[in-house]
Write an enzyme that holds these catalytic residues in place. Structure first.
Site, PDB file in Angstrom:
ATOM      1  N   HIS A 107      19.700 -36.693 -22.661  1.00  0.00           N
ATOM      2  CA  HIS A 107      18.246 -36.543 -22.745  1.00  0.00           C
ATOM      3  C   HIS A 107      17.911 -35.079 -22.981  1.00  0.00           C
ATOM      4  O   HIS A 107      18.476 -34.193 -22.342  1.00  0.00           O
ATOM      5  CB  HIS A 107      17.593 -37.015 -21.433  1.00  0.00           C
ATOM      6  CG  HIS A 107      16.107 -36.817 -21.420  1.00  0.00           C
ATOM      7  ND1 HIS A 107      15.245 -37.687 -22.038  1.00  0.00           N
ATOM      8  CD2 HIS A 107      15.342 -35.824 -20.902  1.00  0.00           C
ATOM      9  CE1 HIS A 107      14.007 -37.255 -21.894  1.00  0.00           C
ATOM     10  NE2 HIS A 107      14.037 -36.122 -21.213  1.00  0.00           N
ATOM     11  N   LYS A 139      13.500 -43.029 -15.785  1.00  0.00           N
ATOM     12  CA  LYS A 139      13.655 -43.762 -17.053  1.00  0.00           C
ATOM     13  C   LYS A 139      15.134 -43.867 -17.425  1.00  0.00           C
ATOM     14  O   LYS A 139      15.596 -44.887 -17.915  1.00  0.00           O
ATOM     15  CB  LYS A 139      12.874 -43.065 -18.173  1.00  0.00           C
ATOM     16  CG  LYS A 139      11.366 -43.223 -18.008  1.00  0.00           C
ATOM     17  CD  LYS A 139      10.590 -42.672 -19.183  1.00  0.00           C
ATOM     18  CE  LYS A 139      10.558 -41.178 -19.254  1.00  0.00           C
ATOM     19  NZ  LYS A 139       9.339 -40.509 -18.846  1.00  0.00           N
ATOM     20  N   SER A 177      10.153 -38.427 -13.130  1.00  0.00           N
ATOM     21  CA  SER A 177       9.698 -39.151 -14.324  1.00  0.00           C
ATOM     22  C   SER A 177      10.848 -39.297 -15.324  1.00  0.00           C
ATOM     23  O   SER A 177      11.121 -40.390 -15.831  1.00  0.00           O
ATOM     24  CB  SER A 177       8.512 -38.390 -14.930  1.00  0.00           C
ATOM     25  OG  SER A 177       8.246 -38.806 -16.243  1.00  0.00           O
ATOM     26  N   ASP A 207       6.325 -45.108 -13.988  1.00  0.00           N
ATOM     27  CA  ASP A 207       6.250 -43.832 -14.712  1.00  0.00           C
ATOM     28  C   ASP A 207       5.106 -43.851 -15.714  1.00  0.00           C
ATOM     29  O   ASP A 207       4.380 -42.867 -15.855  1.00  0.00           O
ATOM     30  CB  ASP A 207       7.576 -43.530 -15.416  1.00  0.00           C
ATOM     31  CG  ASP A 207       7.476 -42.232 -16.206  1.00  0.00           C
ATOM     32  OD1 ASP A 207       7.231 -41.187 -15.556  1.00  0.00           O
ATOM     33  OD2 ASP A 207       7.571 -42.247 -17.439  1.00  0.00           O
ATOM     34  N   ARG A 262      -1.303 -38.348 -14.296  1.00  0.00           N
ATOM     35  CA  ARG A 262      -0.991 -36.912 -14.203  1.00  0.00           C
ATOM     36  C   ARG A 262      -1.669 -36.139 -15.325  1.00  0.00           C
ATOM     37  O   ARG A 262      -2.141 -35.022 -15.132  1.00  0.00           O
ATOM     38  CB  ARG A 262       0.522 -36.704 -14.263  1.00  0.00           C
ATOM     39  CG  ARG A 262       1.210 -37.053 -12.956  1.00  0.00           C
ATOM     40  CD  ARG A 262       2.715 -37.162 -13.141  1.00  0.00           C
ATOM     41  NE  ARG A 262       3.292 -35.918 -13.598  1.00  0.00           N
ATOM     42  CZ  ARG A 262       4.439 -35.834 -14.292  1.00  0.00           C
ATOM     43  NH1 ARG A 262       5.120 -36.909 -14.591  1.00  0.00           N
ATOM     44  NH2 ARG A 262       4.898 -34.668 -14.666  1.00  0.00           N
TER      45      ARG A 262
HETATM   46  N1  URA Z   1       8.937 -35.862 -19.867  1.00  0.00           N
HETATM   47  C1  URA Z   1       8.831 -36.962 -19.077  1.00  0.00           C
HETATM   48  O1  URA Z   1       9.389 -38.014 -19.365  1.00  0.00           O
HETATM   49  N2  URA Z   1       8.087 -36.857 -17.954  1.00  0.00           N
HETATM   50  C2  URA Z   1       7.468 -35.726 -17.584  1.00  0.00           C
HETATM   51  O2  URA Z   1       6.831 -35.698 -16.557  1.00  0.00           O
HETATM   52  C3  URA Z   1       7.590 -34.609 -18.423  1.00  0.00           C
HETATM   53  C4  URA Z   1       8.333 -34.710 -19.559  1.00  0.00           C
END
Ligand code: URA
Length: 452
Positions: free
Chosen positions: A82, A187, A183, A161, A168
């Site tokens: 990622h 995932k 977050s 999320d 947010r």
């Molecule tokens: N990328 C994400 O998936 N979540 C965040 O909070 C910030 C960047």
């Protein structure tokens, strides 16, 4: 349990139990905790921070809030990667095929670009025929055949999320390391990986503008991974300047192909970062014992053409036309190529990644909002990099254009991105640090600093 008591507890800076965190997250997803209470709690997290134990519990509660991908039908250690997002950051299209060519199983869900940053799905979709909207079963079938598959995130994954991020965005609670780390990692965990290589970008074009913040985010995510049983390594890499020469979807696919064809020399930032990411994927995937062995294997996968073949196999398995991998220039046919020239002679001291990303998006390569359509062929190719000399009226970049409407504004921004000075400059390293379980371990119970 009452949400208001949990908000009060976090406001006072007291640590919460796993059950309390699960109550809030599952209640928010099922509607029993309203968004004003979740917003208040997330603001308290921003101001008070969380312990690493709490962050891992939050991540787990979020990952378990929806479907969890089961990759147990696939053999081997499933390794994901990622990137926290950048400009000219084509690392998945290079490092995932290298890792797969070396025997690592890669079943991955990626995202789209937003704002000035690109996304792997948009790049893959630049290749005619590619369909990334696949079920998990289809992904598993493709991985069984090719060892590699990248698709879009399934809609039922990590609903917590999706809901928390939307909140947010409008409540001033984006820039909290516990919330960002949970977050991202929730995932990854919901997507079924056994091991994760993270590329945390820092610099003017990145989410984490300072090295200190990037280091804290990297260590937090590595700690989450380890606590939840996923081996995790994070690289901290530079995003002051675009990583690759190309910015734009088809152009970045072409850039990835040039690296995989072995046409790009060592020392090139995109090539070097991709080789390092894939080397860590090999180590976590059990395909190499140490980083030296892993890098050599990655280099061999480029030199032999095995990694390029993996990319072509995956593209074809996703319904794409593999001939575009052999002739990627076909992806970037545009009405006009505008030459961006330097007004002054001198040394390129910096190339602002944010400005180049926005200039490319203005040409149609990116989106200002989620519903915007992108043009896969347009974008910018840098002809000078930081540290190089440029003469007056010499070429700085090529701008691939289909619609002239924004060209004047876009080219002015791209020109402003180049800082040209009399004196040569120090070229910053592309990779600042590697954060592993050993050097991030510290005290897993220690507090993660609040953002203020
Ligand atoms: N990328 C994400 O998936 N979540 C965040 O909070 C910030 C960047």
């Amino acid at each position: 349990m009452r949400a208001v008591d949990l908000i009060n507890k976090k406001r006072e800076g007291l640590p919460m139990t796993d059950d309390e965190i699960r109550f809030l997250v599952s209640g928010f997803v099922d509607g029993s905790v309203p968004d004003y209470q979740m917003s208040a709690w997330m603001m308290a997290v921003c101001l008070r921070g969380m312990t690493h134990h709490e962050i891992a519990a939050l991540t787990n509660a979020m990952a378990c809030s929806g479907a969890m991908v089961d990759l147990s039908d696939l053999s081997g250690i499933k390794v994901d990667k990622h990137s926290t997002g950048g400009v000219g950051d084509t690392t998945t299209l290079v490092s995932a095929p290298i890792a797969a060519a070396c025997g690592v199983t890669v079943a991955k869900m990626s995202g789209r670009g937003l704002g000035h940053t690109g996304g792997t799905l948009d790049k893959l979709e630049a290749i005619p025929g590619v369909n990334i909207e696949r079920s998990v079963d289809e992904m598993i079938e493709i991985v069984k055949k090719t060892g590699l598959c990248v698709i879009g995130q399934s809609s039922g994954l990590d609903p917590a999320d999706k809901l928390m991020y939307a909140l947010r965005d409008v409540t001033g609670t984006v820039k909290s390391i516990p919330l960002i780390a949970s977050s991202i990692m929730s995932k990854k965990i919901a997507a079924g990986a056994d091991a994760i290589v993270l590329d945390v970008k820092t610099g003017s074009g990145a989410f984490m503008e300072t090295l200190e913040r990037a280091r804290e985010l990297a260590a937090t995510m590595v700690n989450i991974g380890e606590k939840l049983g996923r081996r995790t390594v994070a690289l901290i890499t530079d995003m002051n300047c675009p990583l690759g020469r190309a910015v734009g979807n088809g152009l970045e696919v072409a850039d990835a192909v040039y690296v995989l064809r072995g046409e790009v020399k060592r020392g090139d930032p995109l090539r070097d970062v991709c080789v390092l990411i894939s080397a860590y994927m090999l180590m976590l995937g059990g395909a190499a014992k140490n980083i030296g062995e892993a890098k050599n294997a990655a280099e061999r996968a480029i030199a032999s053409g095995a990694a390029l073949n993996k990319l072509r196999e995956m593209v074809e398995a996703l319904g794409g036309n593999g001939s575009f991998i052999d002739e990627p220039e076909k992806l970037t046919r545009v009405k006009r190529i505008y030459e961006l020239k330097s007004r002054a002679a001198g040394h390129v001291r910096s190339i602002n990644a944010l400005d180049i990303g926005v200039a490319s998006a203005m040409l149609g390569a990116g989106r200002a909002k989620k519903s915007d359509k992108i043009d896969p062929a347009v974008g910018i190719v840098l002809k000078k990099r930081v540290g190089e000399y440029v003469g007056a009226n010499e070429l700085l970049a090529l701008m691939y254009v289909n619609d002239d409407t924004s060209l004047e504004e876009s080219s002015a921004l791209a020109l402003k991105a180049f800082e040209i000075g009399e004196k040569p400059t120090f070229v910053p390293p592309m990779v600042y640090e590697t954060v592993t379980a050993e050097n991030a371990a510290c005290d897993l119970e220690s507090a993660c600093a609040p953002i203020l």
